[in-house]
Design a protein around this motif. Structure first.
Motif, PDB file in Angstrom:
ATOM      1  N   UNK A  38     -92.680 -21.231  -4.111  1.00  0.00           N
ATOM      2  CA  UNK A  38     -93.254 -21.790  -5.255  1.00  0.00           C
ATOM      3  C   UNK A  38     -94.748 -21.538  -5.374  1.00  0.00           C
ATOM      4  N   UNK A  39     -95.194 -20.803  -6.724  1.00  0.00           N
ATOM      5  CA  UNK A  39     -96.456 -20.605  -6.788  1.00  0.00           C
ATOM      6  C   UNK A  39     -97.017 -21.591  -8.061  1.00  0.00           C
ATOM      7  N   UNK A  40     -98.054 -22.474  -7.461  1.00  0.00           N
ATOM      8  CA  UNK A  40     -98.765 -23.211  -8.282  1.00  0.00           C
ATOM      9  C   UNK A  40    -100.075 -22.828  -8.777  1.00  0.00           C
ATOM     10  N   UNK A  41    -100.234 -22.590  -9.951  1.00  0.00           N
ATOM     11  CA  UNK A  41    -101.600 -22.188 -10.567  1.00  0.00           C
ATOM     12  C   UNK A  41    -102.274 -23.234 -11.363  1.00  0.00           C
ATOM     13  N   UNK A  42    -103.496 -23.353 -11.437  1.00  0.00           N
ATOM     14  CA  UNK A  42    -104.126 -24.380 -12.314  1.00  0.00           C
ATOM     15  C   UNK A  42    -103.741 -24.102 -13.705  1.00  0.00           C
ATOM     16  N   UNK A  43    -103.519 -25.194 -14.458  1.00  0.00           N
ATOM     17  CA  UNK A  43    -103.197 -25.062 -15.815  1.00  0.00           C
ATOM     18  C   UNK A  43    -101.974 -24.184 -16.307  1.00  0.00           C
ATOM     19  N   UNK A  44    -101.111 -23.797 -15.413  1.00  0.00           N
ATOM     20  CA  UNK A  44    -100.032 -23.425 -15.533  1.00  0.00           C
ATOM     21  C   UNK A  44     -98.756 -23.890 -15.019  1.00  0.00           C
ATOM     22  N   UNK A  45     -97.730 -23.823 -15.612  1.00  0.00           N
ATOM     23  CA  UNK A  45     -96.297 -24.465 -15.088  1.00  0.00           C
ATOM     24  C   UNK A  45     -95.927 -23.707 -13.601  1.00  0.00           C
ATOM     25  N   UNK A  46     -95.435 -24.720 -12.823  1.00  0.00           N
ATOM     26  CA  UNK A  46     -95.026 -24.176 -11.507  1.00  0.00           C
ATOM     27  C   UNK A  46     -94.117 -23.133 -11.755  1.00  0.00           C
ATOM     28  N   UNK A  47     -94.550 -21.910 -10.780  1.00  0.00           N
ATOM     29  CA  UNK A  47     -93.590 -20.864 -10.680  1.00  0.00           C
ATOM     30  C   UNK A  47     -92.873 -20.749  -9.747  1.00  0.00           C
ATOM     31  N   UNK A  48     -91.602 -20.340  -9.739  1.00  0.00           N
ATOM     32  CA  UNK A  48     -90.572 -20.237  -8.653  1.00  0.00           C
ATOM     33  C   UNK A  48     -90.349 -18.574  -8.639  1.00  0.00           C
ATOM     34  N   UNK A  49     -90.509 -18.256  -7.269  1.00  0.00           N
ATOM     35  CA  UNK A  49     -89.975 -16.897  -7.245  1.00  0.00           C
ATOM     36  C   UNK A  49     -89.191 -16.792  -6.294  1.00  0.00           C
ATOM     37  N   UNK A  50     -87.969 -15.911  -6.011  1.00  0.00           N
ATOM     38  CA  UNK A  50     -86.906 -15.417  -5.060  1.00  0.00           C
ATOM     39  C   UNK A  50     -87.110 -14.373  -4.676  1.00  0.00           C
ATOM     40  N   UNK A  51     -87.194 -14.201  -3.455  1.00  0.00           N
ATOM     41  CA  UNK A  51     -87.512 -12.738  -2.657  1.00  0.00           C
ATOM     42  C   UNK A  51     -86.161 -12.543  -1.979  1.00  0.00           C
ATOM     43  N   UNK A  52     -85.982 -11.177  -2.068  1.00  0.00           N
ATOM     44  CA  UNK A  52     -84.586 -10.737  -1.030  1.00  0.00           C
ATOM     45  C   UNK A  52     -85.466  -9.837  -0.080  1.00  0.00           C
ATOM     46  N   UNK A  53     -85.079 -10.320   1.177  1.00  0.00           N
ATOM     47  CA  UNK A  53     -86.048  -9.538   2.206  1.00  0.00           C
ATOM     48  C   UNK A  53     -85.208  -9.271   3.466  1.00  0.00           C
ATOM     49  N   UNK A  54     -85.158  -7.705   3.757  1.00  0.00           N
ATOM     50  CA  UNK A  54     -84.411  -7.640   4.951  1.00  0.00           C
ATOM     51  C   UNK A  54     -84.921  -8.097   6.171  1.00  0.00           C
ATOM     52  N   UNK A  55     -84.334  -8.357   7.147  1.00  0.00           N
ATOM     53  CA  UNK A  55     -84.652  -8.953   8.499  1.00  0.00           C
ATOM     54  C   UNK A  55     -85.949  -7.869   9.120  1.00  0.00           C
ATOM     55  N   UNK A  56     -85.775  -6.913   8.928  1.00  0.00           N
ATOM     56  CA  UNK A  56     -86.898  -5.752   9.426  1.00  0.00           C
ATOM     57  C   UNK A  56     -88.273  -5.956   8.829  1.00  0.00           C
ATOM     58  N   UNK A  57     -87.975  -6.672   7.519  1.00  0.00           N
ATOM     59  CA  UNK A  57     -89.362  -6.909   7.075  1.00  0.00           C
ATOM     60  C   UNK A  57     -89.781  -8.246   6.782  1.00  0.00           C
ATOM     61  N   UNK A  58     -89.163  -9.366   7.477  1.00  0.00           N
ATOM     62  CA  UNK A  58     -89.451 -10.529   7.293  1.00  0.00           C
ATOM     63  C   UNK A  58     -90.579 -10.954   8.062  1.00  0.00           C
ATOM     64  N   UNK A  59     -91.025 -10.684   9.042  1.00  0.00           N
ATOM     65  CA  UNK A  59     -92.354 -11.038   9.599  1.00  0.00           C
ATOM     66  C   UNK A  59     -93.450 -10.390   8.812  1.00  0.00           C
ATOM     67  N   UNK A  60     -93.381  -9.215   8.098  1.00  0.00           N
ATOM     68  CA  UNK A  60     -94.416  -8.579   7.406  1.00  0.00           C
ATOM     69  C   UNK A  60     -94.588  -9.594   6.020  1.00  0.00           C
ATOM     70  N   UNK A  61     -93.483  -9.962   5.465  1.00  0.00           N
ATOM     71  CA  UNK A  61     -93.373 -11.019   4.385  1.00  0.00           C
ATOM     72  C   UNK A  61     -94.110 -12.058   4.613  1.00  0.00           C
ATOM     73  N   UNK A  62     -93.799 -12.756   5.595  1.00  0.00           N
ATOM     74  CA  UNK A  62     -94.260 -14.076   5.867  1.00  0.00           C
ATOM     75  C   UNK A  62     -96.001 -13.864   6.274  1.00  0.00           C
TER      76      UNK A  62
END
Length: 87
Positions: A38-62
């Protein structure tokens, strides 16, 4: 082999630890995850993002994603391709 449940009192979570061999590491590298944030920015609707992450990139993603995590689930590579092609 030493394995078992331990507790990290500084962040109040339990975890399981054990020894694994190289074949299990190889299997884990091929896994993918569907991560909803969830990305919540002031004065904007709450935005949901869905990511597809391979295990090899999981640590970097977080490490670099500052959005609020709401869900993480394992997903197959075929499901990733299907989801991307159908949306």
């Amino acid at each position: 082999m030493h394995e078992g449940i331990s507790y990290m009192d500084d962040i109040d979570i339990y975890y399981y630890h054990c020894h694994i061999d190289e074949s299990e590491i190889i299997k884990l590298k091929d896994k993918w995850y569907k991560i909803s944030c969830i990305l919540a920015l002031p004065n904007l609707p709450i935005h949901k993002n869905i990511y597809f992450v391979p295990n090899t990139k999981l640590e970097e993603f977080f490490k670099f994603n500052c959005e609020r995590l709401i869900d993480i689930e394992p997903i197959s590579y075929k499901e990733v391709i299907h989801y991307i092609n159908c949306n």
